[in-house]
Design an enzyme around this catalytic site. Structure first.
Site, PDB file in Angstrom:
ATOM      1  N   LYS A  13      93.814  59.306 105.965  1.00  0.00           N
ATOM      2  CA  LYS A  13      94.420  60.411 106.406  1.00  0.00           C
ATOM      3  C   LYS A  13      94.702  60.330 108.074  1.00  0.00           C
ATOM      4  O   LYS A  13      95.801  60.602 108.589  1.00  0.00           O
ATOM      5  CB  LYS A  13      93.322  61.527 106.478  1.00  0.00           C
ATOM      6  CG  LYS A  13      92.980  61.929 104.902  1.00  0.00           C
ATOM      7  CD  LYS A  13      92.353  63.359 104.728  1.00  0.00           C
ATOM      8  CE  LYS A  13      90.823  62.874 105.431  1.00  0.00           C
ATOM      9  NZ  LYS A  13      89.778  61.994 104.986  1.00  0.00           N
ATOM     10  N   ARG A  88      88.351  71.840 104.125  1.00  0.00           N
ATOM     11  CA  ARG A  88      87.616  71.161 103.163  1.00  0.00           C
ATOM     12  C   ARG A  88      86.749  71.685 102.196  1.00  0.00           C
ATOM     13  O   ARG A  88      86.106  71.110 101.432  1.00  0.00           O
ATOM     14  CB  ARG A  88      86.544  70.304 104.085  1.00  0.00           C
ATOM     15  CG  ARG A  88      86.737  68.896 104.522  1.00  0.00           C
ATOM     16  CD  ARG A  88      85.934  68.243 105.279  1.00  0.00           C
ATOM     17  NE  ARG A  88      85.778  66.983 105.292  1.00  0.00           N
ATOM     18  CZ  ARG A  88      86.312  66.067 106.141  1.00  0.00           C
ATOM     19  NH1 ARG A  88      86.941  66.480 107.083  1.00  0.00           N
ATOM     20  NH2 ARG A  88      86.128  64.933 105.922  1.00  0.00           N
ATOM     21  N   ARG A 123      86.103  49.506 109.258  1.00  0.00           N
ATOM     22  CA  ARG A 123      86.706  50.480 110.073  1.00  0.00           C
ATOM     23  C   ARG A 123      86.162  50.517 111.649  1.00  0.00           C
ATOM     24  O   ARG A 123      85.007  50.247 111.659  1.00  0.00           O
ATOM     25  CB  ARG A 123      86.712  51.945 109.724  1.00  0.00           C
ATOM     26  CG  ARG A 123      87.082  52.710 110.807  1.00  0.00           C
ATOM     27  CD  ARG A 123      87.654  54.192 110.355  1.00  0.00           C
ATOM     28  NE  ARG A 123      86.385  54.739 109.807  1.00  0.00           N
ATOM     29  CZ  ARG A 123      86.682  56.181 109.237  1.00  0.00           C
ATOM     30  NH1 ARG A 123      87.799  56.627 109.369  1.00  0.00           N
ATOM     31  NH2 ARG A 123      85.593  56.687 108.915  1.00  0.00           N
ATOM     32  N   ARG A 156      81.750  53.816 113.491  1.00  0.00           N
ATOM     33  CA  ARG A 156      81.519  55.216 113.167  1.00  0.00           C
ATOM     34  C   ARG A 156      79.894  55.441 112.893  1.00  0.00           C
ATOM     35  O   ARG A 156      79.692  54.754 112.019  1.00  0.00           O
ATOM     36  CB  ARG A 156      82.286  55.977 112.678  1.00  0.00           C
ATOM     37  CG  ARG A 156      82.927  56.609 113.596  1.00  0.00           C
ATOM     38  CD  ARG A 156      84.362  57.567 112.900  1.00  0.00           C
ATOM     39  NE  ARG A 156      83.910  58.508 111.767  1.00  0.00           N
ATOM     40  CZ  ARG A 156      84.595  59.006 110.950  1.00  0.00           C
ATOM     41  NH1 ARG A 156      86.095  58.947 111.447  1.00  0.00           N
ATOM     42  NH2 ARG A 156      84.250  59.697 110.030  1.00  0.00           N
ATOM     43  N   ARG A 167      78.886  61.171 101.784  1.00  0.00           N
ATOM     44  CA  ARG A 167      80.492  61.847 102.041  1.00  0.00           C
ATOM     45  C   ARG A 167      81.195  61.982 100.750  1.00  0.00           C
ATOM     46  O   ARG A 167      81.668  62.950 100.569  1.00  0.00           O
ATOM     47  CB  ARG A 167      80.929  61.298 103.199  1.00  0.00           C
ATOM     48  CG  ARG A 167      80.143  61.415 104.604  1.00  0.00           C
ATOM     49  CD  ARG A 167      80.609  60.275 105.675  1.00  0.00           C
ATOM     50  NE  ARG A 167      82.083  60.496 106.104  1.00  0.00           N
ATOM     51  CZ  ARG A 167      82.547  59.364 106.687  1.00  0.00           C
ATOM     52  NH1 ARG A 167      82.217  58.321 106.888  1.00  0.00           N
ATOM     53  NH2 ARG A 167      83.916  59.663 106.960  1.00  0.00           N
TER      54      ARG A 167
HETATM   55  P1  AP5 Z   1      91.464  56.491 108.157  1.00  0.00           P
HETATM   56  O1  AP5 Z   1      92.879  56.579 108.388  1.00  0.00           O
HETATM   57  O2  AP5 Z   1      90.372  56.173 109.463  1.00  0.00           O
HETATM   58  O3  AP5 Z   1      90.901  57.531 106.949  1.00  0.00           O
HETATM   59  P2  AP5 Z   1      90.608  58.960 107.167  1.00  0.00           P
HETATM   60  O4  AP5 Z   1      90.913  59.385 105.914  1.00  0.00           O
HETATM   61  O5  AP5 Z   1      91.050  59.669 108.255  1.00  0.00           O
HETATM   62  O6  AP5 Z   1      88.934  58.794 107.222  1.00  0.00           O
HETATM   63  P3  AP5 Z   1      87.896  59.690 107.772  1.00  0.00           P
HETATM   64  O7  AP5 Z   1      86.542  58.832 107.661  1.00  0.00           O
HETATM   65  O8  AP5 Z   1      88.125  59.972 109.455  1.00  0.00           O
HETATM   66  O9  AP5 Z   1      87.939  60.814 107.078  1.00  0.00           O
HETATM   67  P4  AP5 Z   1      86.579  62.027 106.833  1.00  0.00           P
HETATM   68  O10 AP5 Z   1      87.641  62.995 106.368  1.00  0.00           O
HETATM   69  O11 AP5 Z   1      85.673  61.475 106.124  1.00  0.00           O
HETATM   70  O12 AP5 Z   1      86.149  62.226 108.403  1.00  0.00           O
HETATM   71  P5  AP5 Z   1      86.417  63.134 109.418  1.00  0.00           P
HETATM   72  O13 AP5 Z   1      86.318  62.562 110.807  1.00  0.00           O
HETATM   73  O14 AP5 Z   1      87.423  64.136 109.150  1.00  0.00           O
HETATM   74  O15 AP5 Z   1      91.316  55.072 107.438  1.00  0.00           O
HETATM   75  C1  AP5 Z   1      89.972  54.517 107.168  1.00  0.00           C
HETATM   76  C2  AP5 Z   1      89.884  52.952 107.310  1.00  0.00           C
HETATM   77  O16 AP5 Z   1      90.614  52.157 106.492  1.00  0.00           O
HETATM   78  C3  AP5 Z   1      90.493  52.375 108.729  1.00  0.00           C
HETATM   79  O17 AP5 Z   1      90.041  51.373 109.389  1.00  0.00           O
HETATM   80  C4  AP5 Z   1      92.019  52.321 108.438  1.00  0.00           C
HETATM   81  O18 AP5 Z   1      92.616  51.235 109.257  1.00  0.00           O
HETATM   82  C5  AP5 Z   1      91.636  51.683 106.961  1.00  0.00           C
HETATM   83  N1  AP5 Z   1      93.296  52.002 106.187  1.00  0.00           N
HETATM   84  C6  AP5 Z   1      94.079  53.052 106.315  1.00  0.00           C
HETATM   85  N2  AP5 Z   1      94.784  52.775 105.351  1.00  0.00           N
HETATM   86  C7  AP5 Z   1      94.588  51.859 104.639  1.00  0.00           C
HETATM   87  C8  AP5 Z   1      95.355  51.159 103.433  1.00  0.00           C
HETATM   88  N3  AP5 Z   1      96.404  51.696 102.971  1.00  0.00           N
HETATM   89  N4  AP5 Z   1      94.890  49.776 103.028  1.00  0.00           N
HETATM   90  C9  AP5 Z   1      93.704  49.299 103.718  1.00  0.00           C
HETATM   91  N5  AP5 Z   1      93.067  49.919 104.700  1.00  0.00           N
HETATM   92  C10 AP5 Z   1      93.592  51.097 105.194  1.00  0.00           C
HETATM   93  O19 AP5 Z   1      85.031  64.160 109.280  1.00  0.00           O
HETATM   94  C11 AP5 Z   1      83.821  63.532 109.879  1.00  0.00           C
HETATM   95  C12 AP5 Z   1      82.575  64.675 109.499  1.00  0.00           C
HETATM   96  O20 AP5 Z   1      82.978  65.886 110.347  1.00  0.00           O
HETATM   97  C13 AP5 Z   1      82.561  64.988 108.232  1.00  0.00           C
HETATM   98  O21 AP5 Z   1      81.994  64.365 107.333  1.00  0.00           O
HETATM   99  C14 AP5 Z   1      82.030  66.334 108.438  1.00  0.00           C
HETATM  100  O22 AP5 Z   1      80.651  66.355 108.670  1.00  0.00           O
HETATM  101  C15 AP5 Z   1      82.676  66.846 109.822  1.00  0.00           C
HETATM  102  N6  AP5 Z   1      83.883  67.507 109.510  1.00  0.00           N
HETATM  103  C16 AP5 Z   1      85.448  67.361 109.700  1.00  0.00           C
HETATM  104  N7  AP5 Z   1      86.069  68.437 109.141  1.00  0.00           N
HETATM  105  C17 AP5 Z   1      85.094  69.174 108.738  1.00  0.00           C
HETATM  106  C18 AP5 Z   1      85.517  70.491 107.929  1.00  0.00           C
HETATM  107  N8  AP5 Z   1      87.058  70.966 107.871  1.00  0.00           N
HETATM  108  N9  AP5 Z   1      84.601  71.131 107.451  1.00  0.00           N
HETATM  109  C19 AP5 Z   1      83.158  70.769 107.455  1.00  0.00           C
HETATM  110  N10 AP5 Z   1      82.956  69.667 108.119  1.00  0.00           N
HETATM  111  C20 AP5 Z   1      83.913  68.859 108.748  1.00  0.00           C
END
Ligand code: AP5
Length: 212
Positions: A13, A88, A123, A156, A167
């Site tokens: 994402k 979410r 990552r 991270r 997760r």
């Molecule tokens: P990346 O682009 O970083 O993936 P992402 O989907 O953004 O992953 P996140 O871990 O950031 O998502 P998340 O939803 O769990 O975490 P968030 O920060 O929102 O890609 C991942 C890796 O793969 C990278 O190294 C990239 O280079 C690689 N990659 C990308 N595309 C690729 C491809 N096609 N092929 C190969 N490699 C590839 O949330 C963190 C925490 O915050 C949550 O757990 C929760 O506790 C809290 N939180 C956030 N939002 C909320 C909400 N709305 N409600 C409640 N809690 C929340």
């Protein structure tokens, strides 16, 4: 253009948000990045969120809904925005509706769990600006250094394999039902998130171009 990016943790994402937002000139709003910034600054919200993020659990709805309501009120969101990591849960999606916000398209990035677990171990993120890299798939120009701000790249805390599994469980239970919520509104565009990053970007951009 008001967009939502939906997908499991690590589906790509944040990676695709950078490309989409640069292309359309709209801000990317990542609740994960906002929460991590609050953690770094030691704000009250950051302290409240810490126990949840580190355990791979969702932060309570009222906290994230408050964050989003405040952020969407800012001037740069008037011409559109992309939400990465929000909503979410169904109550978060309903809260957006109650704010009177119309969503034009929900882009779902689909990646199987086994691929996610493998990806997350590689990552690295910038501890200063939050930009995301991968030790194999998206290398920085200089190892361990952010291309954008020269900050240090780190792993991270919530990318530990056990936390990633938790997760994913939370994603399947609480977030996946959102796909049906938006399918009923005819807003979902799904893309296979496995494969070349720039190929996936091309597919997403051409689907979104059709909206203009
Ligand atoms: P990346 O682009 O970083 O993936 P992402 O989907 O953004 O992953 P996140 O871990 O950031 O998502 P998340 O939803 O769990 O975490 P968030 O920060 O929102 O890609 C991942 C890796 O793969 C990278 O190294 C990239 O280079 C690689 N990659 C990308 N595309 C690729 C491809 N096609 N092929 C190969 N490699 C590839 O949330 C963190 C925490 O915050 C949550 O757990 C929760 O506790 C809290 N939180 C956030 N939002 C909320 C909400 N709305 N409600 C409640 N809690 C929340």
């Amino acid at each position: 253009m008001n967009l939502i990016l939906l997908g499991a943790p690590g589906a790509g994402k944040g990676t695709q948000a950078e490309v989409i937002c640069a292309h359309f000139g709209i801000p990317a709003i990542s609740t994960g990045n906002i929460i991590r910034e609050a953690l770094r600054s030691g704000t009250e919200m950051g302290l409240r969120a810490k126990q949840y993020t580190e355990a791979g659990q969702l932060v309570p709805d009222d906290v994230v809904i408050g964050i989003i309501a405040e952020r969407l009120n800012q001037d740069d969101c008037k011409k559109g925005f992309l939400l990465d990591g929000f909503p979410r849960t169904i109550p978060q999606a309903e809260a957006l509706d109650k704010m009177g916000i119309t969503i034009d398209r929900v882009v779902e990035i689909d990646v199987p769990d086994e691929e996610i677990i493998q990806r997350m171990s590689g990552r690295r993120v910038c501890e200063k600006c939050g930009a995301s890299y991968h030790i194999v798939n998206k290398k920085p120009k200089v190892e361990g250094v952010c291309d954008l701000c020269a900050g240090t790249l780190v792993q991270r805390k919530d990318d530990h394999p056990d936390t990633v599994k938790e997760r994913l469980n939370v994603y399947h239970e609480k977030t996946e039902p959102l796909k049906d919520y938006y399918l009923k509104q005819n807003k979902v565009f799904s893309v296979d998130g496995c494969g070349d990053i720039s190929e996936i970007s091309k597919q997403i951009l051409s689907a979104l171009e059709a909206l203009i």
